[in-house]
Design a protein around this motif. Structure first.
Motif, PDB file in Angstrom:
ATOM      1  N   LEU A 186     -11.136   4.731   0.251  1.00 20.24           N
ATOM      2  CA  LEU A 186     -10.188   4.746  -0.611  1.00 20.24           C
ATOM      3  C   LEU A 186     -10.842   6.272  -1.200  1.00 20.24           C
ATOM      4  N   PRO A 187     -10.327   7.098  -1.969  1.00 19.06           N
ATOM      5  CA  PRO A 187     -10.160   8.185  -2.940  1.00 19.06           C
ATOM      6  C   PRO A 187     -12.721   8.431  -3.169  1.00 19.06           C
ATOM      7  N   ASP A 188     -12.058   7.665  -3.489  1.00 18.55           N
ATOM      8  CA  ASP A 188     -14.404   7.457  -4.243  1.00 18.55           C
ATOM      9  C   ASP A 188     -15.621   7.047  -3.127  1.00 18.55           C
ATOM     10  N   GLY A 189     -14.537   6.794  -1.294  1.00 20.38           N
ATOM     11  CA  GLY A 189     -15.395   7.002  -0.126  1.00 20.38           C
ATOM     12  C   GLY A 189     -15.376   4.829  -0.440  1.00 20.38           C
ATOM     13  N   SER A 190     -15.446   4.369  -1.902  1.00 21.01           N
ATOM     14  CA  SER A 190     -15.110   3.126  -1.594  1.00 21.01           C
ATOM     15  C   SER A 190     -14.560   2.270  -0.594  1.00 21.01           C
ATOM     16  N   ASN A 191     -15.040   1.161   0.074  1.00 17.61           N
ATOM     17  CA  ASN A 191     -13.852  -0.019   1.441  1.00 17.61           C
ATOM     18  C   ASN A 191     -12.813   0.141   0.877  1.00 17.61           C
ATOM     19  N   GLY A 192     -11.810   0.635   1.580  1.00 15.56           N
ATOM     20  CA  GLY A 192     -10.419  -0.212   1.403  1.00 15.56           C
ATOM     21  C   GLY A 192      -9.501  -0.643   2.437  1.00 15.56           C
ATOM     22  N   GLY A 193     -11.046  -1.983   3.025  1.00 13.23           N
ATOM     23  CA  GLY A 193      -9.669  -2.914   3.851  1.00 13.23           C
ATOM     24  C   GLY A 193      -9.658  -2.362   4.585  1.00 13.23           C
ATOM     25  N   ASN A 194      -8.307  -2.848   5.457  1.00 13.09           N
ATOM     26  CA  ASN A 194      -7.424  -2.451   6.625  1.00 13.09           C
ATOM     27  C   ASN A 194      -6.280  -1.729   6.110  1.00 13.09           C
TER      28      ASN A 194
ATOM     29  N   ALA B 231       2.887  -1.481 -14.938  1.00 14.84           N
ATOM     30  CA  ALA B 231       3.359  -2.135 -13.263  1.00 14.84           C
ATOM     31  C   ALA B 231       2.642  -2.730 -12.695  1.00 14.84           C
ATOM     32  N   MET B 232       3.258  -3.787 -11.646  1.00 14.51           N
ATOM     33  CA  MET B 232       1.837  -4.477 -11.144  1.00 14.51           C
ATOM     34  C   MET B 232       1.926  -4.048 -10.017  1.00 14.51           C
ATOM     35  N   ILE B 233       0.462  -2.961  -9.157  1.00 11.63           N
ATOM     36  CA  ILE B 233       0.105  -3.017  -8.400  1.00 11.63           C
ATOM     37  C   ILE B 233      -0.748  -3.827  -7.244  1.00 11.63           C
ATOM     38  N   ILE B 234       0.785  -3.972  -6.046  1.00 10.95           N
ATOM     39  CA  ILE B 234       0.217  -4.752  -4.386  1.00 10.95           C
ATOM     40  C   ILE B 234      -0.359  -3.855  -3.584  1.00 10.95           C
ATOM     41  N   SER B 235      -1.326  -4.889  -2.264  1.00 10.12           N
ATOM     42  CA  SER B 235      -2.166  -3.446  -1.395  1.00 10.12           C
ATOM     43  C   SER B 235      -2.582  -4.502  -1.118  1.00 10.12           C
ATOM     44  N   ASN B 236      -4.285  -4.670  -0.011  1.00  6.71           N
ATOM     45  CA  ASN B 236      -4.755  -5.283   0.463  1.00  6.71           C
ATOM     46  C   ASN B 236      -5.737  -6.000  -0.692  1.00  6.71           C
ATOM     47  N   PHE B 237      -6.951  -6.807  -0.275  1.00  7.11           N
ATOM     48  CA  PHE B 237      -7.596  -7.558  -1.584  1.00  7.11           C
ATOM     49  C   PHE B 237      -8.853  -6.590  -1.829  1.00  7.11           C
ATOM     50  N   GLU B 238      -8.741  -5.360  -0.592  1.00  7.87           N
ATOM     51  CA  GLU B 238     -10.279  -4.839  -1.260  1.00  7.87           C
ATOM     52  C   GLU B 238      -9.451  -3.377  -1.988  1.00  7.87           C
ATOM     53  N   ILE B 239      -8.205  -3.228  -1.943  1.00  6.94           N
ATOM     54  CA  ILE B 239      -7.848  -1.715  -2.576  1.00  6.94           C
ATOM     55  C   ILE B 239      -7.226  -2.632  -3.643  1.00  6.94           C
TER      56      ILE B 239
END
Ligand code: NI
Ligand code: MN
Length: 228
Positions: A115-123, A68-76
């Motif tokens: 994000l779960p590992d502390g990464s920037n998940g955008g808005n 499956a393709m994952i669709i989310s914001n650019f950062e995620i």
């Protein structure tokens, strides 16, 4: 063309529309309310509203198993690229794109998105989907109340999905105000009763919606579906 929405518990949703299978915020492993296991989910597309663990959930495993393709914001979307997910699509708030299953626009959401590992998940985002036969479905996912829900409502919503759990998102009172701004034909409550902290009486809330608005509230049990 029938579009069917299934509530899997918490904020996890399944959508079947025009022969495509979508799963939204697929949090199954470790979700005490989940009505299905991650291994059993079928998906052509996975929509992730924000970076929190109870929304990213099993996205990586499901994407790798199903393709499956994952669709989310650019950062995620970029974060999933780095986790070995083969197909991702990044969008940003206010931006829509014509996917095979319909036109999907990312909306505002007032929330966090680390994000779960502390990464920037955008808005954080909500989703406004226009199906290929013109049905409008707004999935607010995690958000507080905001006045621009009125603008989303101006699109003419056939269905809105809103959180009522309180503490992390809108509670019942603000969710009722959200219904008044969105004016959907039908509303379905989510993001409650997963844990004691977000326990709510959805039937009592649905009664208030029925009395105070022109919207029909449909309360699903995890695993139940609504077709439109
Ligand atoms: Ni969240
Ligand atoms: Mn959440």
């Amino acid at each position: 063309m029938t579009t069917t929405l299934t509530w899997y518990g918490h904020a996890a949703l399944g959508l079947k529309t025009g022969g495509y299978k979508l799963v939204v915020d697929p949090f199954f492993s470790g979700n005490p309310a989940a009505s299905i296991s991650a291994d059993a989910v079928e998906a052509d597309f996975i929509l992730v509203s924000h970076g929190h663990g109870d929304h990213v959930g099993d996205s990586i495993d499901i994407a790798k198993r199903t393709g499956a393709m994952i669709i989310s914001n650019f950062e995620i979307a970029g974060w999933f690229d780095g986790k070995g997910v083969a197909r991702t699509h990044g969008q940003q708030h206010g931006g829509g794109f014509k996917h095979p299953f319909g036109y999907l626009k990312l909306t505002l959401a007032f929330h966090g998105s680390a994000l779960p590992d502390g990464s920037n998940g955008g808005n954080p985002a909500g989703f406004l989907l226009t199906t290929n036969d013109g049905k409008k479905i707004y999935m607010a996912q995690d958000t507080g109340l905001f006045g621009d829900m009125k603008l989303i409502g101006e699109e003419g919503l056939d269905l809105a999905v809103v959180p009522i759990g309180d503490n992390y998102t809108m509670g019942p009172d603000d969710a009722l105000r959200a219904v008044k701004l969105l004016q959907p034909k039908v509303v379905i409550p989510i993001h409650y009763n997963t844990w004691d902290l977000i326990a709510q009486d959805a039937n009592a809330w649905a009664e208030r919606v029925g009395k105070e608005t022109g919207t029909k509230a449909v309360v699903l049990k995890p695993g139940e579906s609504y077709s439109l």
